[in-house]
Enzyme design. Structure first.
Site, PDB file in Angstrom:
ATOM      1  N   LYS A  19       0.820  -1.210   0.000  1.00 14.52           N
ATOM      2  CA  LYS A  19       0.000   0.000   0.000  1.00 14.52           C
ATOM      3  C   LYS A  19       0.860   1.269   0.000  1.00 14.52           C
ATOM      4  O   LYS A  19       0.572   2.221  -0.730  1.00 14.52           O
ATOM      5  CB  LYS A  19      -0.824  -0.037   1.288  1.00 14.52           C
ATOM      6  N   ARG A  25      12.458  -2.839  11.197  1.00 15.45           N
ATOM      7  CA  ARG A  25      11.687  -1.897  11.997  1.00 15.45           C
ATOM      8  C   ARG A  25      11.073  -2.612  13.196  1.00 15.45           C
ATOM      9  O   ARG A  25      10.634  -3.749  13.056  1.00 15.45           O
ATOM     10  CB  ARG A  25      10.575  -1.313  11.109  1.00 15.45           C
ATOM     11  N   ARG A  41      11.401  -7.290   4.755  1.00 17.95           N
ATOM     12  CA  ARG A  41      11.448  -5.828   4.669  1.00 17.95           C
ATOM     13  C   ARG A  41      12.552  -5.260   5.570  1.00 17.95           C
ATOM     14  O   ARG A  41      12.709  -5.675   6.708  1.00 17.95           O
ATOM     15  CB  ARG A  41      10.082  -5.280   5.082  1.00 17.95           C
ATOM     16  N   ARG A  91      -8.582   3.545   9.565  1.00 18.12           N
ATOM     17  CA  ARG A  91      -8.143   2.210   9.973  1.00 18.12           C
ATOM     18  C   ARG A  91      -9.199   1.536  10.864  1.00 18.12           C
ATOM     19  O   ARG A  91      -9.039   0.390  11.239  1.00 18.12           O
ATOM     20  CB  ARG A  91      -6.932   2.368  10.857  1.00 18.12           C
ATOM     21  N   ARG A 106      -0.165  -6.672  14.474  1.00 17.46           N
ATOM     22  CA  ARG A 106      -0.702  -5.800  13.416  1.00 17.46           C
ATOM     23  C   ARG A 106      -1.717  -6.539  12.551  1.00 17.46           C
ATOM     24  O   ARG A 106      -2.727  -5.961  12.139  1.00 17.46           O
ATOM     25  CB  ARG A 106       0.446  -5.257  12.553  1.00 17.46           C
TER      26      ARG A 106
HETATM   27  P1  AMP Z   1       1.672   2.157   8.863  1.00 16.20           P
HETATM   28  O1  AMP Z   1       2.957   2.737   8.399  1.00 16.20           O
HETATM   29  O2  AMP Z   1       0.499   2.668   8.076  1.00 16.20           O
HETATM   30  O3  AMP Z   1       1.702   0.658   8.930  1.00 16.20           O
HETATM   31  O4  AMP Z   1       1.432   2.679  10.354  1.00 16.20           O
HETATM   32  C1  AMP Z   1       2.360   2.387  11.367  1.00 16.20           C
HETATM   33  C2  AMP Z   1       1.679   2.432  12.719  1.00 16.20           C
HETATM   34  O5  AMP Z   1       1.155   3.739  12.982  1.00 16.20           O
HETATM   35  C3  AMP Z   1       0.500   1.502  12.888  1.00 16.20           C
HETATM   36  O6  AMP Z   1       0.887   0.185  13.210  1.00 16.20           O
HETATM   37  C4  AMP Z   1      -0.264   2.185  14.019  1.00 16.20           C
HETATM   38  O7  AMP Z   1       0.364   1.960  15.259  1.00 16.20           O
HETATM   39  C5  AMP Z   1      -0.075   3.654  13.665  1.00 16.20           C
HETATM   40  N1  AMP Z   1      -1.145   4.144  12.767  1.00 16.20           N
HETATM   41  C6  AMP Z   1      -0.998   4.565  11.485  1.00 16.20           C
HETATM   42  N2  AMP Z   1      -2.180   4.954  10.970  1.00 16.20           N
HETATM   43  C7  AMP Z   1      -3.100   4.766  11.946  1.00 16.20           C
HETATM   44  C8  AMP Z   1      -4.507   4.963  12.020  1.00 16.20           C
HETATM   45  N3  AMP Z   1      -5.218   5.441  10.976  1.00 16.20           N
HETATM   46  N4  AMP Z   1      -5.131   4.664  13.199  1.00 16.20           N
HETATM   47  C9  AMP Z   1      -4.446   4.190  14.263  1.00 16.20           C
HETATM   48  N5  AMP Z   1      -3.119   3.965  14.249  1.00 16.20           N
HETATM   49  C10 AMP Z   1      -2.442   4.250  13.101  1.00 16.20           C
END
Ligand code: AMP
Ligand code: ZN
Length: 214
Positions: free
Chosen positions: A13, A160, A127, A88, A171
């Site tokens: 994504k 990471r 990754r 989300r 996740r």
């Molecule tokens: P991502 O890079 O999109 O996978 O986001 C990394 C982390 O940021 C996620 O695992 C959540 O802890 C937090 N996060 C990102 N976007 C959201 C969202 N819309 N709602 C809640 N937590 C978020």
């Protein structure tokens, strides 16, 4: 046009969001990147979200919605944007509906990237991210020119914290219980286009643009 990208962790994504944003000349808005930036800068928000993010949990709707509301108020999103990682939860989707109604901006399509679970595990396991600039690589699918070093700045590539196996499991669970229901939420309004998330990024981008007609 405002597009939402939906897909489980590892579906590609983030890569597609950057490519689509460049192709359509609109900003790429990633709540994950925004939170990582807050963490790196040690802001109040950064301190509040650090532990939950590292463990692979979701930040509260309250904090997330407030951050997005401020971002969508800026002038550069007047022509649209790509929302990557937001909403989300159904709570965030309902908030976004209200926010866009207040701003007088329609929501375009919701792109759902479809990828098998086996492929997701393989993608996330391989990754690696730059410890300095955050650029993302994959040990076999998108290797850096020099093993273990970032192409852009030569800094070390690391796994990471939230890509570690126990946190990936968390996740995936969060995705299945809180985010996956969003697809049905938008499908009920006929807004979802499904894209096969496996394959070359450029091919997936082309398929997406064809479906979107842009
Ligand atoms: P991502 O890079 O999109 O996978 O986001 C990394 C982390 O940021 C996620 O695992 C959540 O802890 C937090 N996060 C990102 N976007 C959201 C969202 N819309 N709602 C809640 N937590 C978020
Ligand atoms: Zn780097």
């Amino acid at each position: 046009m405002i597009l939402i990208l939906l897909g489980p962790p590892g579906a590609g994504k983030g890569t597609q969001a950057k490519l689509l944003a460049a192709a359509l000349a609109v900003p790429h808005i990633s709540t994950g990147d925004m939170f990582r930036d807050h963490k790196a800068r040690g802001t109040e928000i950064g301190k509040r979200v650090q532990a939950i993010m590292d463990a692979g949990g979701l930040v509260t709707d309250e904090i997330t919605n407030a951050m997005v509301e401020e971002r969508l108020a800026r002038a550069d999103v007047a022509t649209g944007c790509i929302l990557d990682g937001y909403p989300r939860t159904v709570g965030q989707a309902v908030f976004l509906d209200g926010l866009l109604a207040r701003l007088g901006r329609p929501l375009g399509k919701v792109v759902s990237y479809e990828v098998s679970e086996a492929a997701l595990v393989e993608r996330i396991g391989g990754r690696r991210s730059c410890a300095s600039c955050g650029a993302v690589y994959h040990v076999t699918q998108q290797p850096p020119r020099q093993a273990g070093r970032c192409d852009k700045d030569g800094a070390a590539l690391v796994l990471r914290e939230d890509d570690k196996p126990e946190n990936v499991r968390k996740r995936m669970q969060e995705y299945a219980t809180k985010t996956a229901p969003l697809k049905a939420y938008y499908q009920a309004r006929g807004q979802v286009v499904e894209v096969d998330g496996l394959g070359e990024p450029a091919v997936i981008l082309a398929a997406t643009r064809q479906l979107l007609g842009r």
